[in-house]
Write an enzyme that holds these catalytic residues in place. Structure first.
Site, short mmCIF file in Angstrom:
data_model
loop_
_atom_site.label_atom_id
_atom_site.label_comp_id
_atom_site.label_asym_id
_atom_site.label_seq_id
_atom_site.Cartn_x
_atom_site.Cartn_y
_atom_site.Cartn_z
CE LYS A 1 -4.25 -1.90 1.69
NZ LYS A 1 -5.31 -1.90 2.67
CE LYS B 1 -12.93 -3.61 2.39
NZ LYS B 1 -11.78 -3.72 3.29
CE LYS C 1 -5.87 -8.40 0.00
NZ LYS C 1 -7.07 -8.06 0.66
N1 AQP Z 1 -9.30 -11.63 -1.26
C1 AQP Z 1 -9.61 -12.07 -0.04
N2 AQP Z 1 -9.90 -13.38 0.17
C2 AQP Z 1 -10.21 -13.83 1.41
N3 AQP Z 1 -10.26 -13.03 2.51
C3 AQP Z 1 -9.98 -11.73 2.34
N4 AQP Z 1 -9.94 -10.68 3.20
C4 AQP Z 1 -9.60 -9.56 2.52
N5 AQP Z 1 -9.42 -9.84 1.22
C5 AQP Z 1 -9.64 -11.17 1.08
C6 AQP Z 1 -10.24 -10.78 4.61
O1 AQP Z 1 -11.34 -9.94 4.90
C7 AQP Z 1 -11.20 -9.45 6.24
C8 AQP Z 1 -11.43 -7.97 6.28
O2 AQP Z 1 -10.47 -7.34 5.50
P1 AQP Z 1 -10.11 -5.83 5.74
O3 AQP Z 1 -11.34 -5.01 5.77
O4 AQP Z 1 -9.22 -5.72 6.92
O5 AQP Z 1 -9.33 -5.48 4.43
P2 AQP Z 1 -8.01 -6.07 3.82
O6 AQP Z 1 -7.58 -7.34 4.46
O7 AQP Z 1 -7.01 -4.96 3.80
O8 AQP Z 1 -8.41 -6.46 2.33
P3 AQP Z 1 -9.42 -5.76 1.35
O9 AQP Z 1 -10.80 -5.93 1.89
O10 AQP Z 1 -9.26 -6.24 -0.01
O11 AQP Z 1 -9.02 -4.24 1.41
P4 AQP Z 1 -7.77 -3.52 0.77
O12 AQP Z 1 -8.00 -3.42 -0.68
O13 AQP Z 1 -7.81 -2.18 1.44
O14 AQP Z 1 -6.53 -4.30 1.10
C9 AQP Z 1 -9.81 -9.85 6.74
O15 AQP Z 1 -9.95 -10.98 7.57
C10 AQP Z 1 -9.10 -10.21 5.47
O16 AQP Z 1 -8.09 -11.17 5.68
#
Ligand code: AQP
Length: 327
Positions: free
Chosen positions: A113, A196, A193
């Site tokens: 990031k 969002k 992966k």
């Molecule tokens: N692609 C994924 N597959 C399975 N689990 C996932 N998680 C995130 N992406 C995947 C799990 O969702 C939970 C909440 O995630 P978060 O809100 O903390 O966001 P994150 O892990 O940073 O991933 P995002 O949602 O895709 O956001 P960005 O784009 O900002 O990185 C966690 O348990 C995470 O492991």
């Protein structure tokens, strides 16, 4: 015997996607039967990247409504908003004082990031705040997707470090990672992966995408060379990802799906996949649309949960402060 404790959160950063659902929320629903579960909306984590204030408020309520729509039951699970409990930030600060900067700079998520949007101190310190989120509740387990393994590992390291230096205080929780579905891949790039913060909305299926939008996104999802519908993440990451999505959303083993679609073309398979995913999200969306009409009620549920969580969090923090010598 008292129930084991589990704790986890989801960022209030909008566009909760089907990866978040499969990797995390779906686990929460199962765990709330067996565990004392604390599930929170991580609004303080969300602001580690710039957020529009009004949108952040809306997203926080939206994630809360999604929690409820997916089946989290406030009678069983303590649902709350992270920023309602100052102990998270206070313990986060204390844990910062035990964490070498090098450990934070090595975190995969930080590296990824910070490349994208310049380095903010909040982003660097994200994992120590997450360690505080976890350790305050002395949980046995932390249900997360695979991308969070490294952060849970840091929480364990910090728990050990604190206990060694100041006396037994924290539990070292284990990360609960699904065997399948712990890393849902992007539809437009199945080697990374689903995320969002992806630059294109074609990367993810949002939990609130219309049926038509879901079918469209699956139809244009990147697939692989060849024509066989087979689970082979190395050579067929696109098809394998769709198989896992279908399997997780319909509770059908991947093997069964491979057999079912053995003689189908990629096109036919993708049409079926889009249809199934849309069908499975429709009831959740219906409940969501009802709940979101009444944001005040949703906030009240979260505030009741905050009161419950606060009791445990403030007790742990009091103990920590006393042990490290704060008067
Ligand atoms: N692609 C994924 N597959 C399975 N689990 C996932 N998680 C995130 N992406 C995947 C799990 O969702 C939970 C909440 O995630 P978060 O809100 O903390 O966001 P994150 O892990 O940073 O991933 P995002 O949602 O895709 O956001 P960005 O784009 O900002 O990185 C966690 O348990 C995470 O492991």
């Amino acid at each position: 015997m008292p129930k084991q404790i589990a704790v986890s959160g989801i960022q209030a950063s909008g566009n909760i996607h089907i990866g978040n659902y499969i990797g995390a929320i779906k686990q929460f629903i199962e765990l709330q039967e067996k565990y004392k579960l604390y599930a929170f909306i991580a609004d303080l984590h969300a602001i580690t990247v710039p957020q529009d204030p009004q949108k952040l408020r809306e997203q926080t309520i939206s994630v809360a409504a999604l929690f409820l729509a997916c089946g989290l039951d406030p009678e069983k699970t303590t649902l709350f908003i992270q920023s309602h409990i100052p102990a998270h930030v206070e313990l986060g600060w204390i844990l910062n004082t035990l964490t070498p900067i090098g450990e934070l700079e090595r975190m995969a998520q930080f590296k990824e990031k910070s490349d994208k949007q310049g380095v903010l101190a909040g982003l660097l310190n994200y994992p120590t705040l997450m360690a505080a989120d976890i350790l305050l509740y002395k949980p046995d387990a932390v249900p997360v997707g695979e991308d969070q393994t490294q952060h849970v590992e840091l929480a364990r390291t910090l728990a050990r470090k604190f206990n060694t230096r100041f006396g037994e205080t924290f539990k070292e929780p284990k990360a609960l990672i699904q065997k399948e579905g712990a890393r849902i891949m992007g539809l437009d790039d199945p080697t990374k992966k689903m995320s969002k913060s992806a630059s294109s909305a074609n990367n993810y299926i949002s939990m609130l995408d219309s049926a038509e939008e879901i079918r469209r996104k699956v139809k244009i999802a990147v697939t692989d060379s060849g024509s066989e519908i087979k689970y082979d993440p190395q050579n067929k990451p696109g098809i394998s990802n769709l198989l896992v999505l279908m399997s997780q959303m319909s509770d059908t083993p991947v093997k069964t799906l491979e057999e079912k679609y053995a003689n189908k073309s990629y096109g036919e398979f993708k049409t079926e996949a889009g249809k199934l995913l849309a069908e499975k999200l429709t009831p959740i969306q219906k409940r969501y649309n009802e709940l979101i009409k009444n944001p005040k009620e949703i906030l009240e549920i979260m505030e009741r949960g905050s009161k419950d969580a606060e009791k445990i969090a403030s007790q742990t923090l009091k103990d920590v402060k006393q042990k490290i010598g704060l008067i």
